[in-house]
Design a protein around this motif. Sequence first.
Motif, short mmCIF file in Angstrom:
data_model
loop_
_atom_site.label_atom_id
_atom_site.label_comp_id
_atom_site.label_asym_id
_atom_site.label_seq_id
_atom_site.Cartn_x
_atom_site.Cartn_y
_atom_site.Cartn_z
N SER A 161 7.68 1.67 2.96
CA SER A 161 6.91 2.38 3.99
C SER A 161 7.75 3.49 4.62
O SER A 161 7.30 4.62 4.77
CB SER A 161 6.42 1.40 5.06
OG SER A 161 5.80 2.11 6.10
N LYS A 198 0.82 -1.21 0.00
CA LYS A 198 0.00 0.00 0.00
C LYS A 198 0.86 1.27 0.00
O LYS A 198 0.39 2.34 -0.40
CB LYS A 198 -0.87 -0.02 1.26
CG LYS A 198 -2.22 0.61 1.09
CD LYS A 198 -3.08 0.27 2.30
CE LYS A 198 -4.03 1.40 2.60
NZ LYS A 198 -4.78 1.16 3.84
N SER A 199 2.11 1.17 0.46
CA SER A 199 2.97 2.35 0.57
C SER A 199 3.68 2.73 -0.74
O SER A 199 4.37 3.74 -0.78
CB SER A 199 4.06 2.11 1.62
OG SER A 199 3.54 1.60 2.79
N SER A 243 8.26 6.26 2.17
CA SER A 243 7.13 7.18 2.13
C SER A 243 7.16 8.15 3.30
O SER A 243 6.86 9.32 3.16
CB SER A 243 5.82 6.40 2.15
OG SER A 243 5.71 5.64 0.98
N GLN A 244 7.55 7.63 4.46
CA GLN A 244 7.63 8.50 5.64
C GLN A 244 8.66 9.62 5.41
O GLN A 244 8.40 10.79 5.71
CB GLN A 244 8.01 7.64 6.85
CG GLN A 244 8.01 8.38 8.15
CD GLN A 244 8.54 7.53 9.29
OE1 GLN A 244 8.60 6.29 9.18
NE2 GLN A 244 8.92 8.16 10.37
N GLN A 263 -0.04 5.92 -5.88
CA GLN A 263 -0.70 6.98 -5.15
C GLN A 263 -0.68 8.29 -5.92
O GLN A 263 0.18 8.52 -6.76
CB GLN A 263 -0.02 7.16 -3.78
CG GLN A 263 -0.10 5.88 -2.98
CD GLN A 263 0.57 6.01 -1.63
OE1 GLN A 263 0.25 6.89 -0.85
NE2 GLN A 263 1.53 5.15 -1.38
N LEU A 297 1.73 10.45 1.19
CA LEU A 297 1.93 9.03 0.91
C LEU A 297 1.50 8.18 2.10
O LEU A 297 1.70 8.57 3.25
CB LEU A 297 3.40 8.76 0.60
CG LEU A 297 3.95 9.37 -0.69
CD1 LEU A 297 5.46 9.18 -0.76
CD2 LEU A 297 3.29 8.75 -1.89
N TYR A 298 0.93 7.04 1.80
CA TYR A 298 0.55 6.13 2.88
C TYR A 298 1.79 5.55 3.54
O TYR A 298 2.75 5.18 2.87
CB TYR A 298 -0.30 4.98 2.32
CG TYR A 298 -0.64 3.95 3.36
CD1 TYR A 298 -1.70 4.16 4.24
CD2 TYR A 298 0.13 2.79 3.50
CE1 TYR A 298 -1.99 3.24 5.23
CE2 TYR A 298 -0.16 1.87 4.49
CZ TYR A 298 -1.22 2.09 5.36
OH TYR A 298 -1.50 1.18 6.33
N THR A 299 1.81 5.49 4.86
CA THR A 299 2.87 4.76 5.55
C THR A 299 2.22 3.86 6.58
O THR A 299 1.13 4.15 7.08
CB THR A 299 3.86 5.70 6.28
OG1 THR A 299 3.13 6.39 7.29
CG2 THR A 299 4.49 6.71 5.35
#
Lengths: 330, 344
Positions: free
Chosen positions: B192, A256-257, B195-196, A262, A268-270
């Motif tokens: 992830s 999903k990230s 993205s962060q 996106q 952005l999804y995290t």
Amino acid sequence: MSLLQVENLATHFDTRQGTVRAVDGVSLSLKKGETLGIVGESGSGKSVTCYSLLRLIPEPPGKIVSGKAIFDGEDLLRMTKRDLNRVRARKISMIFQDPMTSLNPYMRIGAQLIEPLLIHKMCDKKQARERALEMMHAVGIPDSIKRYSMYPHEFSGGMRQRIMIAMALITKPELLIADEPTTALDVTVQAQILELIRKMQNELGMAVILITHDLGVISGFCDRVSVMYSGTVVESGTADDIFYRAHHAYTRGLKKSIPSTQEKGSKLYTIPGAPPQPIGPKPACAFAPRSDLNFSEEEARMEAKFLEVQPGHWVEVHPASVENYKEYLK
Amino acid sequence: MSLQDSFLQIQDVRSWFPLRKTLFSNKQTQYVKAVDGVSLSLVKGEVLGLVGESGCGKTTLSRAIMQLIRPTSGKILLEGKDLTLLPEKELRAMRPNFQMIFQDPFASLNPRLTVFDTLSEAIRVRHKLRGDKLKDAVGQLMIKVGLSASQMNKYPHEFSGGQRQRIAIARALAPEPKLIIADEPVSALDVSIQSQVLNLLKDLIQSMGLTMIFISHDLSVVKYMADRIAVMYLGKIVELGDATEVITNPVHAYTQALISAIPTLDPKSERNRNRIVLQGDPPSPINPPKGCSFALRSWIPHSPKDAEIDGVFMEIKTGHFVEVHPATVENHRRYLPDSKFETQ
Ligand SMILES: Nc1ncnc2c1ncn2[C@@H]1O[C@H](COP(=O)(O)OP(=O)(O)OP(=O)(O)O)[C@@H](O)[C@H]1O
Ligand SMILES: Nc1ncnc2c1ncn2[C@@H]1O[C@H](COP(=O)(O)OP(=O)(O)OP(=O)(O)O)[C@@H](O)[C@H]1O
Ligand code: SF4
Ligand code: SF4
Ligand SMILES: [Mg+2]
Ligand SMILES: [Mg+2]
């Protein structure tokens, strides 16, 4: 029969803050000619797993506390250093994550490339030079003759990475362990390098363990995939299992990230929450605090098990939460 | 855009490295022409994505802008001040304003300093903090980049590759610079955490008016981050324009090849897809080919005569520049990558 069978590998580090359970019960298996992708959280133990297989962990503070790694019928973790060196030279090559720190800054590129061939007397110096130039060409380095006598700092980041790849392939190993081999390469060069590796797999039956954060590479290049989180493999299956039928909450959060799916301009999804510190007692499910699934507190205290949800597709999950996962399957 | 508006102005920068002479050569010194005439200009708060083939000169250009190497020729104006003319001492005083996140984080971190040592100095100087307050500020910064404050007293070798990359990012952010050049800042991170970090950089750009050159091989990341994209090939900028425009309507043959090779996330379509495989060898920055630097690897029909003349950097649409021969631009346009992309 598998070429490499890793069972329940655990590697810990003693630090001032406590014992870091960097790798905590990892099992993998790999057949001749097969490609296994490893993805997972940064800091989840991917590199330490590979270092452990070749016993390159600094001891102390590190220690391989349990496990087996059977390669060609012999346990890499228990053989003598001499035998291990023999295997490492002729049968297993590793590409390290940090190209600059694993090349010798004071030695010309050419000399570093032919070193493994000369040390193990695989050919004479003239043949070695020929092979090295051939490999430099194969990994797409222009002016190979001039560059043969240049130093690492005179190469770009991606060129150094390609030299590491050439060095690993020059001995025609049976197993290639590649830790983020293409991070510094643009997609066209990356495609060329993956093509080269695939060609060697077809010709020599070379097996490959490929660690990468690039899910695009995983999807196009790997036969099977293991997903790591906090020192353990939380999901494993074919590339299709992971891309079309992922179960584990971490695997799904990771997918999903991905930015390309996106919208530009949106945040952005995290995955919510912070990565765990693998210090202290092992939790029942390391992902529980960040999981988006419904589970009771009681469930979260139960020990998760590695279950085969479909032939060849394994997920670490509490038996009680298997039902939760089911609703995510189409 | 007038000169006054631009925050960073790069004018015809060259960065050449002399080749060591071999014993028997009596020829003139040869050069690796790593950067060979680059001009770019950024407005305040802009993010410019810089992409290009491995070895095309992105890192060298960045180091020249940062004055870590003095360029062979050309000017670099930061808020109107030419950095290439500044003496070392003045440059040092200005350094907190412009920071670089290096491509190879491990090699650029001092192995004998803990994370606290690495990050605290800039914060101490800037905010005049000491003791627990300083520790708190360092901890806050670590949390922002996805590290844990409890890791403050560890040394670089105790971290994983991606954790080190985050230390390098935090170090560049610590002096609160106005300009950051980020050389592959997120390539070692899982998506992830990537993205962060991207969200954090976006926030800083918006809240602090940070200007950034963002180098990455991951075009989906560049597309997300950048306002404009510059495509570099063999020491030169060959295509420049709005990020979405360049990615959806690439015109230079190299850009087209690059975009066709982006891996998809679908194993099935990935197994039987058509990507442009570049033909021929990458060109040499020591003896760059004459005329169009891409001619030998290009699949776009052109006459041999075309290949010998230099391409022209022309504006084919407002704000979209491409280096191409006026005669072949129509050929280029016809080859826009889509699902039916021709491979040859
Ligand atoms: N020498 C060491 N001393 C203490 N801890 C260590 C040491 N080496 C690694 N670790 C810890 O072990 C864990 C696993 O590290 P590893 O390098 O295997 O991660 P990784 O999965 O390869 O991550 P990345 O994707 O960021 O490279 C990390 O939490 C790291 O901080
Ligand atoms: N100190 C140096 N001496 C000689 N040549 C150099 C030096 N530094 C870089 N080069 C050469 O300059 C060219 C450009 O290198 P640079 O590192 O800028 O590429 P890059 O675009 O950053 O590539 P990558 O994507 O692989 O990091 C390469 O041909 C490289 O070999
Ligand atoms: S549902 Fe259970 S096994 Fe799955 S992530 Fe949550 S706590 Fe872990
Ligand atoms: S068509 Fe012309 S501009 Fe395009 S690659 Fe060929 S020679 Fe260069
Ligand atoms: Mg690693
Ligand atoms: Mg570079």
